[in-house]
Design a protein around this motif. Structure first.
Motif, PDB file in Angstrom:
ATOM      1  N   HIS A  39      22.830  37.116  24.396  1.00  0.00           N
ATOM      2  CA  HIS A  39      24.145  37.665  24.050  1.00  0.00           C
ATOM      3  C   HIS A  39      25.174  37.096  25.014  1.00  0.00           C
ATOM      4  CE1 HIS A  39      27.087  40.583  22.556  1.00  0.00           C
ATOM      5  NE2 HIS A  39      27.449  40.735  23.822  1.00  0.00           N
ATOM      6  N   ASP A  40      26.131  36.335  24.470  1.00  0.00           N
ATOM      7  CA  ASP A  40      27.157  35.688  25.286  1.00  0.00           C
ATOM      8  C   ASP A  40      28.505  36.354  25.078  1.00  0.00           C
ATOM      9  OD1 ASP A  40      25.441  33.651  26.320  1.00  0.00           O
ATOM     10  OD2 ASP A  40      25.586  32.607  24.402  1.00  0.00           O
ATOM     11  N   GLU A  41      29.260  36.451  26.152  1.00  0.00           N
ATOM     12  CA  GLU A  41      30.628  36.947  26.093  1.00  0.00           C
ATOM     13  C   GLU A  41      31.515  36.017  26.916  1.00  0.00           C
ATOM     14  OE1 GLU A  41      30.871  41.038  27.309  1.00  0.00           O
ATOM     15  OE2 GLU A  41      29.160  41.642  26.066  1.00  0.00           O
ATOM     16  N   ALA A  42      32.785  35.969  26.555  1.00  0.00           N
ATOM     17  CA  ALA A  42      33.762  35.182  27.313  1.00  0.00           C
ATOM     18  C   ALA A  42      35.078  35.921  27.298  1.00  0.00           C
ATOM     19  CB  ALA A  42      33.924  33.790  26.714  1.00  0.00           C
ATOM     20  N   GLY A  43      35.868  35.728  28.336  1.00  0.00           N
ATOM     21  CA  GLY A  43      37.126  36.447  28.400  1.00  0.00           C
ATOM     22  C   GLY A  43      38.117  35.805  29.345  1.00  0.00           C
ATOM     23  N   VAL A  44      39.217  36.514  29.544  1.00  0.00           N
ATOM     24  CA  VAL A  44      40.356  35.988  30.291  1.00  0.00           C
ATOM     25  C   VAL A  44      40.872  37.079  31.229  1.00  0.00           C
ATOM     26  CG1 VAL A  44      42.633  34.905  30.117  1.00  0.00           C
ATOM     27  CG2 VAL A  44      40.975  34.614  28.249  1.00  0.00           C
ATOM     28  N   PHE A  45      41.219  36.677  32.447  1.00  0.00           N
ATOM     29  CA  PHE A  45      41.876  37.589  33.375  1.00  0.00           C
ATOM     30  C   PHE A  45      43.078  36.878  33.985  1.00  0.00           C
ATOM     31  CE2 PHE A  45      39.006  35.175  36.048  1.00  0.00           C
ATOM     32  CZ  PHE A  45      39.695  34.985  37.237  1.00  0.00           C
ATOM     33  N   ILE A  46      43.985  37.645  34.525  1.00  0.00           N
ATOM     34  CA  ILE A  46      45.156  37.088  35.193  1.00  0.00           C
ATOM     35  C   ILE A  46      44.969  37.230  36.687  1.00  0.00           C
ATOM     36  CG2 ILE A  46      47.639  37.334  35.577  1.00  0.00           C
ATOM     37  CD1 ILE A  46      47.973  38.025  32.676  1.00  0.00           C
ATOM     38  N   GLU A  47      45.039  36.115  37.384  1.00  0.00           N
ATOM     39  CA  GLU A  47      44.873  36.126  38.838  1.00  0.00           C
ATOM     40  C   GLU A  47      45.999  36.939  39.489  1.00  0.00           C
ATOM     41  OE1 GLU A  47      43.766  31.799  40.235  1.00  0.00           O
ATOM     42  OE2 GLU A  47      44.960  31.757  38.390  1.00  0.00           O
ATOM     43  N   PRO A  48      45.676  37.746  40.480  1.00  0.00           N
ATOM     44  CA  PRO A  48      46.732  38.383  41.269  1.00  0.00           C
ATOM     45  C   PRO A  48      47.634  37.321  41.900  1.00  0.00           C
ATOM     46  CG  PRO A  48      44.629  39.432  41.687  1.00  0.00           C
ATOM     47  CD  PRO A  48      44.336  38.206  40.873  1.00  0.00           C
ATOM     48  N   ALA A  49      48.868  37.686  42.169  1.00  0.00           N
ATOM     49  CA  ALA A  49      49.855  36.717  42.656  1.00  0.00           C
ATOM     50  C   ALA A  49      49.396  36.003  43.925  1.00  0.00           C
ATOM     51  CB  ALA A  49      51.188  37.415  42.885  1.00  0.00           C
ATOM     52  N   GLU A  50      48.658  36.720  44.787  1.00  0.00           N
ATOM     53  CA  GLU A  50      48.250  36.080  46.045  1.00  0.00           C
ATOM     54  C   GLU A  50      47.266  34.931  45.821  1.00  0.00           C
ATOM     55  OE1 GLU A  50      45.840  40.043  45.818  1.00  0.00           O
ATOM     56  OE2 GLU A  50      47.842  39.293  45.290  1.00  0.00           O
ATOM     57  N   HIS A  51      46.591  34.915  44.662  1.00  0.00           N
ATOM     58  CA  HIS A  51      45.693  33.813  44.345  1.00  0.00           C
ATOM     59  C   HIS A  51      46.442  32.630  43.730  1.00  0.00           C
ATOM     60  CE1 HIS A  51      41.770  35.744  45.086  1.00  0.00           C
ATOM     61  NE2 HIS A  51      42.402  36.864  44.768  1.00  0.00           N
ATOM     62  N   VAL A  52      47.657  32.861  43.287  1.00  0.00           N
ATOM     63  CA  VAL A  52      48.460  31.791  42.698  1.00  0.00           C
ATOM     64  C   VAL A  52      49.440  31.220  43.716  1.00  0.00           C
ATOM     65  CG1 VAL A  52      50.116  31.217  40.865  1.00  0.00           C
ATOM     66  CG2 VAL A  52      48.243  32.823  40.405  1.00  0.00           C
ATOM     67  N   PHE A  53      50.116  32.106  44.467  1.00  0.00           N
ATOM     68  CA  PHE A  53      51.154  31.668  45.393  1.00  0.00           C
ATOM     69  C   PHE A  53      50.756  31.816  46.861  1.00  0.00           C
ATOM     70  CE2 PHE A  53      53.530  33.333  41.655  1.00  0.00           C
ATOM     71  CZ  PHE A  53      54.058  32.121  41.220  1.00  0.00           C
ATOM     72  N   GLY A  54      49.820  32.705  47.135  1.00  0.00           N
ATOM     73  CA  GLY A  54      49.471  32.992  48.514  1.00  0.00           C
ATOM     74  C   GLY A  54      48.306  32.164  49.024  1.00  0.00           C
ATOM     75  N   LEU A  55      47.641  32.697  50.055  1.00  0.00           N
ATOM     76  CA  LEU A  55      46.575  31.971  50.736  1.00  0.00           C
ATOM     77  C   LEU A  55      45.183  32.420  50.325  1.00  0.00           C
ATOM     78  CD1 LEU A  55      48.102  31.903  54.341  1.00  0.00           C
ATOM     79  CD2 LEU A  55      48.255  30.156  52.556  1.00  0.00           C
ATOM     80  N   ALA A  56      45.101  33.284  49.310  1.00  0.00           N
ATOM     81  CA  ALA A  56      43.792  33.791  48.907  1.00  0.00           C
ATOM     82  C   ALA A  56      42.949  32.733  48.204  1.00  0.00           C
ATOM     83  CB  ALA A  56      43.964  35.011  48.010  1.00  0.00           C
ATOM     84  N   GLY A  57      43.560  31.684  47.703  1.00  0.00           N
ATOM     85  CA  GLY A  57      42.815  30.635  47.004  1.00  0.00           C
ATOM     86  C   GLY A  57      42.699  30.939  45.529  1.00  0.00           C
ATOM     87  N   ALA A  58      42.702  29.881  44.726  1.00  0.00           N
ATOM     88  CA  ALA A  58      42.620  30.047  43.276  1.00  0.00           C
ATOM     89  C   ALA A  58      41.303  30.734  42.905  1.00  0.00           C
ATOM     90  CB  ALA A  58      42.717  28.697  42.584  1.00  0.00           C
ATOM     91  N   LEU A  59      41.371  31.598  41.925  1.00  0.00           N
ATOM     92  CA  LEU A  59      40.192  32.268  41.382  1.00  0.00           C
ATOM     93  C   LEU A  59      40.147  31.894  39.911  1.00  0.00           C
ATOM     94  CD1 LEU A  59      37.829  34.248  41.635  1.00  0.00           C
ATOM     95  CD2 LEU A  59      39.441  36.122  41.286  1.00  0.00           C
ATOM     96  N   ASP A  60      39.488  30.760  39.606  1.00  0.00           N
ATOM     97  CA  ASP A  60      39.637  30.225  38.247  1.00  0.00           C
ATOM     98  C   ASP A  60      38.623  30.753  37.257  1.00  0.00           C
ATOM     99  OD1 ASP A  60      37.416  28.844  39.107  1.00  0.00           O
ATOM    100  OD2 ASP A  60      38.294  26.859  38.879  1.00  0.00           O
ATOM    101  N   HIS A  61      37.496  31.297  37.722  1.00  0.00           N
ATOM    102  CA  HIS A  61      36.561  31.912  36.778  1.00  0.00           C
ATOM    103  C   HIS A  61      35.552  32.763  37.537  1.00  0.00           C
ATOM    104  CE1 HIS A  61      33.838  28.677  38.026  1.00  0.00           C
ATOM    105  NE2 HIS A  61      32.856  29.402  37.509  1.00  0.00           N
ATOM    106  N   HIS A  62      34.906  33.630  36.793  1.00  0.00           N
ATOM    107  CA  HIS A  62      33.816  34.433  37.352  1.00  0.00           C
ATOM    108  C   HIS A  62      32.766  34.593  36.263  1.00  0.00           C
ATOM    109  CE1 HIS A  62      31.511  37.416  39.459  1.00  0.00           C
ATOM    110  NE2 HIS A  62      31.636  38.258  38.443  1.00  0.00           N
ATOM    111  N   ALA A  63      31.511  34.358  36.597  1.00  0.00           N
ATOM    112  CA  ALA A  63      30.429  34.445  35.624  1.00  0.00           C
ATOM    113  C   ALA A  63      29.315  35.329  36.164  1.00  0.00           C
ATOM    114  CB  ALA A  63      29.880  33.056  35.319  1.00  0.00           C
TER     115      ALA A  63
END
Length: 266
Positions: A39-63
């Motif tokens: 059973h496979d699922e896929a989805g989408v999330f929106i990175e918190p701003a600190e992962h886009v503009f800050g120093l937290a680092g990009a969070l491009d996927h989670h599996a």
């Protein structure tokens, strides 16, 4: 010194900011076989701003998956991948057929959707283009190469139990046929029907379950679909636009991020 962002669990962050999740894989195509398919699922999330503009680092996927990484999935096992909206859009506008499923899954296969998720799915037609149809051909060719042990995929392991039972890896073959039929529907009608239409679904299931004993028969059907797609694309006899509507998609993405962050602000 360790910051709060460095210790945050990526999975918790992804799931807390999820806007859309649907069934994927064989289930959403209508090709799952009881007692065999996972059973496979896929989805989408929106990175918190600190992962886009800050120093937290990009969070491009989670599996995550029920079995350890590297272990083959068994019947009923669950696997899920959540993509950041930015990564999802990059892959989807490039025509990745696996991510187009999320946008076109039927309502009964949508497990979670926020208002932003609903808006993303409503944008589905804007992603379909001749690029997407050609990507189907590329994925189809990859499955055939693995089926026949050719090219860079010559070392990809076939499923020995399927080869022993049916004479060829019926899963690779069914994937290739499905991609051909879906790519053809996309090229002829600028749409992607999920689950697959009943007649096509039955044919792909016949291949997948080993009820088509001659590999040459399957290869002929795959080649016919592939050639028809290429002919339509090469001659321009397709309702598909040359390119996805990236201006519309990009403008929505900017607004979606801003609205999500505003809603999450204390």
């Amino acid at each position: 010194m360790t910051t709060e962002h460095e210790t945050a669990d990526p999975g918790t962050t992804a799931r807390a900011n999820e806007i859309l999740r649907t069934e994927a894989g064989s289930g959403v195509h209508g090709l799952a076989i009881a007692g065999v398919s996972d059973h496979d699922e896929a989805g989408v999330f929106i990175e918190p701003a600190e992962h886009v503009f800050g120093l937290a680092g990009a969070l491009d996927h989670h599996a995550w998956r029920d079995r350890p990484e590297g272990a083959r999935s068994q019947a009923g096992d669950r696997e899920c991948t959540l993509y950041s909206l930015r990564k999802f859009l990059r892959l989807a506008v490039a025509g990745n057929p696996n991510l187009l499923l999320v946008l076109n899954a039927p309502k009964e296969s949508v497990y979670h959707s926020t208002p932003l998720g609903d808006e993303l799915r409503a944008l589905g037609p804007a992603f379909l283009s001749r690029h997407a149809a050609r990507r189907c051909i590329g994925y189809l060719d990859g499955q055939v190469a693995m089926l026949l042990g050719r090219g860079r995929q010559k070392d990809m392991p076939k499923r020995p139990e399927l080869v022993a039972a049916h004479g060829y890896d019926t899963k690779f073959a069914s994937h290739a046929l499905r991609l051909g039929l879906q790519g053809l529907e996309m090229t002829e009608h600028a749409r992607l029907t999920l689950p697959m239409p009943a007649d096509q679904r039955e044919r792909v299931l016949a291949v997948k379950s080993g009820r088509v004993p001659e590999l040459d028969t399957v290869l002929t059907e795959i080649t016919a679909a592939r050639d028809r797609i290429e002919t339509l694309l090469d001659t321009g006899r397709t309702p598909l636009p040359a390119d996805p509507d990236t201006d519309r998609i990009s403008a929505w993405s900017v607004e979606a991020h801003q609205r999500h962050w505003a809603a999450a602000a204390p």
